[in-house]
Design an enzyme around this catalytic site. Structure first.
Site: not given
Length: 273
Positions: A17, A68, A95, A150, A189, A193, A224
């Protein structure tokens, strides 16, 4: 480096993305100074070569900056470079992120390691970078901060089963223990988010009186490399081309969603909290 172009710093801009967002901005009639943040600078250079090949007439310019999200020293160095080279930042696109659930499912990370890695990369690192970048953002005439979240992060939509995507991610496994690793593993995850959504709300609150516009962006289910599932497998599950997500981010950057500031925006509206 004095420039009239809007200065954009995007983390994870070399792939997925992030790359499609850079590509969408580079194809715009507006000119941008786009700094691609990535862990491995050579991958950023490869991304720039690809962009310049695909869009030879772009009026935007590109550079790479090592960043990083798991390293404070890396982020501090990146912001020092932005300060030295540009003296301001108009748009910060947070992002960069990663999913570690699949590494847990494969036994490559422990439960704690997977959760800590997910929060460190997706939330903590993003918070550190945003904090460091605030002085540069305050020197912009139209500062914007975008947090890429997300569609799996909405608490309200954990009760939805009315389409294949929600039916899949919200389904309960059969009784018994241990539970099988079926479908896409998303627990750490999507939890991270959801935390990122609150972080976006906090930055909206903190910088509201400074005139900094803040959004979280839910780009949609995209094919992705995130999560280790593979783009082709995700496409078979209904995922869209990542370029569709890039269009959503571009719309926010260029003011088309200013009425939705402080919200989680989707292509077709607002995502419930």
């Amino acid at each position: 480096m004095a420039t009239d172009k809007k200065i954009v710093f995007i983390t994870g801009g070399n792939t997925g993305l992030g790359f499609e967002t850079v590509k969408a901005l580079a194809a715009s009639t507006s000119a941008y100074e786009i700094i691609i943040g990535c862990r491995t600078p050579s991958k950023g250079e490869e991304a720039i070569a690809s962009l310049e090949s695909q869009l030879p007439n772009t009026s935007s310019t590109f550079s790479v900056l090592q960043a990083d999200l798991t390293s404070d020293s890396s982020l501090e160095s990146a912001v020092r470079t932005l300060t030295s080279n540009f003296g301001r930042l108009d748009i910060l696109i947070n992002n960069g992120g990663a999913s570690f659930d699949w590494l847990l499912a494969e036994g490559k990370l422990s439960l704690r390691e997977a959760f800590n890695a997910s929060w460190d990369t997706n939330v903590s690192g993003t918070h550190v970078l945003t904090t460091l970048a605030v002085p540069l953002l305050l020197k912009s005439s139209d500062p914007r901060v975008l947090f890429i979240t997300s569609g799996t992060s909405s608490l309200g939509e954990t009760e939805r089963f009315d389409n294949p995507t929600h039916a899949r991610i919200n389904a309960s496994p059969e009784k018994g223990w241990p539970k099988p690793n079926a479908g896409l593993a998303l627990t750490s995850y999507r939890s991270a988010k959801t935390g990122l959504n609150m972080l976006a709300r906090e930055w909206h609150r903190i910088l509201l009186k400074d005139g900094v516009k803040v959004w979280a962006i839910s780009p949609g289910f995209l094919a992705t490399g995130l999560g280790g599932a593979g783009a082709e497998r995700l496409k078979k599950m209904g995922a869209k081309d990542p370029s569709e997500g890039g269009k959503v981010v571009k719309a926010v950057v260029e003011g088309e969603r200013d009425q939705d500031v402080g919200k989680v925006v989707r292509a077709d509206g607002i995502q419930p909290w």
